[in-house]
Design a protein around this motif. Structure first.
Motif, short mmCIF file in Angstrom:
data_model
loop_
_atom_site.label_atom_id
_atom_site.label_comp_id
_atom_site.label_asym_id
_atom_site.label_seq_id
_atom_site.Cartn_x
_atom_site.Cartn_y
_atom_site.Cartn_z
N ASP A 168 8.26 11.57 5.74
CA ASP A 168 7.89 12.20 7.08
C ASP A 168 7.18 11.47 8.05
O ASP A 168 7.32 11.76 9.01
CB ASP A 168 6.98 13.43 6.60
CG ASP A 168 7.70 14.61 5.81
OD1 ASP A 168 9.03 14.64 5.78
OD2 ASP A 168 7.21 15.38 5.16
N ASN A 169 6.72 10.16 7.58
CA ASN A 169 6.11 9.45 8.47
C ASN A 169 7.13 8.25 8.99
O ASN A 169 6.65 7.53 9.47
CB ASN A 169 4.76 8.52 7.91
CG ASN A 169 3.69 9.55 7.92
OD1 ASN A 169 3.54 10.34 8.71
ND2 ASN A 169 3.13 9.40 6.75
N LYS A 205 5.70 14.15 -3.80
CA LYS A 205 4.75 14.43 -2.63
C LYS A 205 4.54 12.95 -2.05
O LYS A 205 4.48 12.95 -0.57
CB LYS A 205 3.29 15.07 -3.14
CG LYS A 205 2.58 15.79 -1.83
CD LYS A 205 1.43 16.43 -2.49
CE LYS A 205 0.36 16.64 -1.57
NZ LYS A 205 -1.07 16.70 -2.37
N GLU A 206 4.09 12.08 -2.76
CA GLU A 206 3.88 10.76 -2.32
C GLU A 206 5.25 10.05 -1.32
O GLU A 206 5.12 9.72 -0.26
CB GLU A 206 3.81 9.98 -3.41
CG GLU A 206 3.28 8.42 -3.06
CD GLU A 206 3.07 7.43 -4.17
OE1 GLU A 206 1.90 7.64 -4.63
OE2 GLU A 206 4.01 6.62 -4.53
N LYS A 246 0.88 -1.09 0.13
CA LYS A 246 0.02 -0.01 0.11
C LYS A 246 1.03 1.33 -0.03
O LYS A 246 2.14 1.13 0.45
CB LYS A 246 -1.02 -0.04 1.32
CG LYS A 246 -1.90 -1.01 1.00
CD LYS A 246 -2.75 -1.31 2.56
CE LYS A 246 -3.67 -2.20 2.50
NZ LYS A 246 -4.04 -2.78 3.93
N LYS A 247 0.42 2.12 -0.49
CA LYS A 247 0.94 3.69 -0.30
C LYS A 247 2.12 3.73 -1.33
O LYS A 247 2.54 4.93 -1.57
CB LYS A 247 1.70 3.96 0.86
CG LYS A 247 0.20 4.22 1.87
CD LYS A 247 0.84 4.74 3.21
CE LYS A 247 -0.40 4.60 4.36
NZ LYS A 247 0.13 5.01 5.61
N LEU A 248 2.52 2.98 -2.05
CA LEU A 248 3.56 3.12 -3.29
C LEU A 248 2.83 2.91 -4.31
O LEU A 248 2.74 1.79 -5.11
CB LEU A 248 4.62 1.61 -3.07
CG LEU A 248 5.62 1.44 -1.70
CD1 LEU A 248 6.59 0.42 -2.18
CD2 LEU A 248 6.14 2.84 -1.17
N ILE A 286 7.28 12.40 -11.57
CA ILE A 286 7.68 13.30 -10.80
C ILE A 286 6.86 14.37 -10.84
O ILE A 286 6.35 15.15 -10.06
CB ILE A 286 9.30 13.66 -11.33
CG1 ILE A 286 10.24 12.68 -11.20
CG2 ILE A 286 9.50 15.11 -10.54
CD1 ILE A 286 10.70 12.36 -9.46
N ASN A 287 6.50 14.77 -11.91
CA ASN A 287 5.42 16.03 -12.48
C ASN A 287 4.13 15.26 -11.64
O ASN A 287 3.16 16.27 -11.55
CB ASN A 287 5.09 16.29 -13.89
CG ASN A 287 6.63 16.83 -14.34
OD1 ASN A 287 7.30 17.49 -13.78
ND2 ASN A 287 6.96 16.40 -15.59
#
Length: 290
Positions: free
Chosen positions: A209-210, A202-203, A38-40, A196-197
């Motif tokens: 950051d987590n 951000k992802e 998940k999340k990737l 990237i664009n």
RNA sequence: GGCUCUGUAGCUCAGUCGGUAGAGCAAGGGACUGAAAAUCCCUGUGUCGGCAGUUCGAUUCUGCCUGGAGCCA
């Protein structure tokens, strides 16, 4: 009917799989070591909801980014799904670029249950090599390949050589997608720019950051390089170039696997006329099923 | 304009106290049974910037030309 769509990263496997699934009323089983997490999403070029065109996709987003998922888990999970679909007489399209996972799914690969996790950090490569040789005199793992030597020592069970003749367990049609190398590399490069664009920074930053830092992050191309950028060890341009380079290197390794490990029928992908490629593939499948 | 450095494999550079050269990366090929988007193996002839001189022999020394970098004017 089981169809496997294989090929290097960026050739259009996802698109082909959906087209075939629609054509044959099939469900899709993803065969990708990174899309299970998940999340990737952007960095792994995961199918978007729109691209899915309401076709059922399995083996995507099935575990946490921090989890340790491996071919052992994949084989177990994916086979359960595959067997169920086959039993229900539902057509299956398997798509993905992870050769080992595909082979573990469809061939007679056997993995043992490992209880103890041994560490071999105190041994040199040469010592590990000797240890493997004692178990299997025919060992052909190179001394320098520490990762595989350790893996062999962790997983073998006395007296069974890990290596067996691999035998295909499911009747499968293998479709390979390809295009001239130079073209593919251009596609890969520009796809990285698009990522990237398209919000990849951000992802990746939000994962960073987590404090997300599992096996997946350390392995997945794009995330590991962007982490280096966030750490200040790489410029953004440097990171992007590295992502492109490693993606190209990866594509080459994928070719080596699919060309030599399984019997694949290759189709040249026409970028500006994908439907022609689809038609070629469909007519080939028709012939195979007669 | 003067001085200094520099021009070697696709890229970054080593090197030959004169006997025509080698690393890393790229590229190509290969392996692959619990990290696989990982890990590892194999493959290096290129007018050594151009022309001339010295020499048995020059990429290596000398001169000139030419491209690049820097410093001084």
């Amino acid at each position: 009917m089981i169809i496997a769509v294989v090929g290097p990263t960026g050739v259009g496997k996802t698109k082909m799989a959906v087209a075939l699934a629609k054509k044959y009323g099939a469900q899709i089983i993803s065969c990708d070591s990174m899309q299970v997490y998940k999340k990737l999403d952007i960095g792994t070029a995961k199918v978007t909801a729109k691209e899915k065109e309401s076709i059922i996709h399995h083996m995507i987003d099935i575990c946490d980014v921090n989890a340790d998922y491996s071919v052992y888990n994949y084989q177990k999970d994916a086979r359960a799904i595959l067997n169920k679909l086959v039993a229900s007489n539902i057509n299956v399209i398997i798509v993905g670029g992870t050769g080992l996972y595909l082979k573990a799914l469809l061939y007679n690969y056997e993995f043992k249950n490992i209880e103890e996790k041994r560490s071999f950090s105190e041994f040199t490569n040469e010592e590990l090599y000797e240890m493997v040789l004692k178990i299997n005199p025919n060992n052909d793992i190179h001394v320098n390949n520490r990762q595989r030597l350790e893996s062999y020592l962790k997983n073998h069970n006395k007296d069974d050589g890990i290596k067996k003749n691999s035998e295909l367990l499911y009747n499968t049609v293998f479709i390979g997608l390809t295009m001239p190398r130079e073209k593919l590399y251009n596609v890969i490069d520009s796809r990285v720019d698009e990522m990237i664009n398209g919000g990849l920074l951000k992802e990746a930053k939000s994962l960073y950051d987590n404090n997300t830092s599992g096996k997946s992050i350390k392995t997945a191309i794009a995330y590991k390089e962007l982490y280096e950028y966030f750490d200040g060890n790489l410029s953004l341009d440097g990171a992007v170039d590295l992502i492109k380079k490693r993606s190209r290197n990866y594509a080459k390794r994928q070719y080596t696997w699919f060309k030599n490990q399984m019997n694949v029928k290759w189709f040249n992908v026409l970028l500006n006329d994908f439907n022609t490629t689809i038609n070629e593939v469909v007519s080939y499948i028709q012939i195979q099923n007669k």
